[in-house]
Enzyme design. Sequence first.
Site, short mmCIF file in Angstrom:
data_model
loop_
_atom_site.label_atom_id
_atom_site.label_comp_id
_atom_site.label_asym_id
_atom_site.label_seq_id
_atom_site.Cartn_x
_atom_site.Cartn_y
_atom_site.Cartn_z
N GLU A 120 15.18 44.30 46.73
CA GLU A 120 15.19 44.34 45.28
C GLU A 120 15.69 43.01 44.73
OE1 GLU A 120 15.87 49.15 44.73
OE2 GLU A 120 17.53 47.79 44.31
N HIS A 250 18.34 47.63 32.07
CA HIS A 250 17.28 47.60 33.09
C HIS A 250 16.02 47.03 32.46
CE1 HIS A 250 14.54 48.77 36.26
NE2 HIS A 250 15.57 49.10 37.00
N HIS A 357 21.25 50.56 30.85
CA HIS A 357 21.12 51.21 32.15
C HIS A 357 22.43 51.44 32.88
CE1 HIS A 357 19.21 52.39 35.87
NE2 HIS A 357 19.70 51.35 36.54
N ARG A 392 25.66 43.56 37.65
CA ARG A 392 25.55 44.36 38.87
C ARG A 392 24.32 43.97 39.68
NH1 ARG A 392 22.90 49.37 40.36
NH2 ARG A 392 21.89 49.36 38.31
#
Length: 558
Positions: A120, A250, A357, A392
């Site tokens: 990712e 997000h 998110h 994050r």
Amino acid sequence: MQQPFNYDVIIIGSGAAGLTTALQLPSTARIAIFSKDSLSAGSTYWAQGGIAAVLDQTGDNIDQHIQDTLIAGAGLCNEYAVRHIVENGRDSIEWLINQGVPFTPDNTVDRPFDFHLTREGGHSARRIIHAADATGRAISDTLLEQAKSKPNINLFDHHLAIDLINTCKLGNFSNSITDNNEHRCVGAYILDLKTDQIKVFRSRCTVLASGGASKAYLYTSNTDGASGDAIAMAWRAGCRVANMEFNQFHPTCLYHPNAKSFLISEAVRGEGGQLKRPDGSRFMKEYDHREELAPRDIVARAIDHEMKRLGSDCLYLDISHKPAEFIRSHFPTIYERCLSYDIDITKDPIPIVPAAHYTCGGIFVDKYGQTDSKGLFAVGECSFTGLHGANRLASNSLLECFVSAKSCAQIISETIHQYPEPPALPDWDESQVTDSDENVVISHNWDELRRFMWDYVGIVRTTKRLQRAMNRVELLQSEINEFYSNFKISNDLIELRNLAQVSELIIRCAMSRKESRGLHYTLDYPNPVEHPEDTILIPESYEPLQQTEWKTQESVLA
């Protein structure tokens, strides 16, 4: 006076962090777990991507994962916290496998873990273990079944925590309170949403694990329950909170009038998905050399900028150039959900928008989840461990849940005998309140709050916007507090009160940070400062714990 419910440990939240804490506590401990909706209604169930952990030593290592996390965190990660959580990742995955979580296998490789690993954004290697594109559902279902099988664990659905009970706020009610008026959590008031009865739950230890506060924003990938309850309750109980300005948006939430809060996983970009303008042209190379694999804050700002520049309601994520069978096998949930809206992702691009998110800040805790109130712990998204810094790294959140929950359960197991039986507690007092006939006030305030948070405290900020947001939240809080003081409480009122409190904390933190860093981007201070610090808010009632090893993150995590 009603009979209180007595437990050794009560856990507010039935997601990954709460369930893991319960399952790692001794079988002799009497445990209660609360969810304000169904037991699987939280964010864990809807997590698609997976868990980041170093499992393939041939192409990855601990130092690489740490470095990726520090880079994404933009200079604000606590390196001790990062190392502690990353180094314990493999053990957490082994524990989940032993619990029965059905991770996606990969028999084409020769390594100790024969599970498929994906990559990712922000990661330098494939290290995301997953269960197809519904990892959260697999984890939630498995851990809930385990919890239901334990006779020492009681599960309470549709039970909403109103507030924590602290000895220092009980006044002269109980003779059992210590002479030094210690700051100790001894339980919580819980609203049974099925009966509208307010119950008193006494406990030696209380664990907050009810997730983040993304519902403060108009557009979010989170469920309706993400109203910052734990953070607001801990703040009112005198606990510090930190880095609330870092709200992760997000980049890719499905844009469709009937698709409420449906997330398009980071893994779609990890497997080759391309971000495109309405005319089909790609744009990420103009913003970052990593293109679609850049960290989320960069991707979200790029999408936001392109949408505003073009005046477009949405942009597109396209993976249709991949084989159809590959798409259906890797992303079955996303494929089926999009198909239900007449979007065939094997042929068509997916319309997307950014959405709130993840809450990177939260309740200030140490390595073991201990807060500033004795007997009160926080794990998961509601906590601030120092792992995420200013942004994050994808799939580190579930990792944090499992490692932190294990550490929390460990310290509770070792010290619970030090916490005496809680004192007698007063019932909830409703003698001075009446039923409200103006619930429209709650719905109006709820809508106003989320709209100005989106407009003024969103992906791009300015000092003027933040000041406007602060003026409005203070007015709203005044109205909400008056309503709270005079009328019987309800689910909507409790959540609105908590959201307003958390929104104030977000705004205060954002106003304090005179720079742009990670998820906090302000046009008035576009450059980062040389020596950044965490933004730590201290409530008026704050009383530090006596144990020196709990006063700083660095000392306990070294």
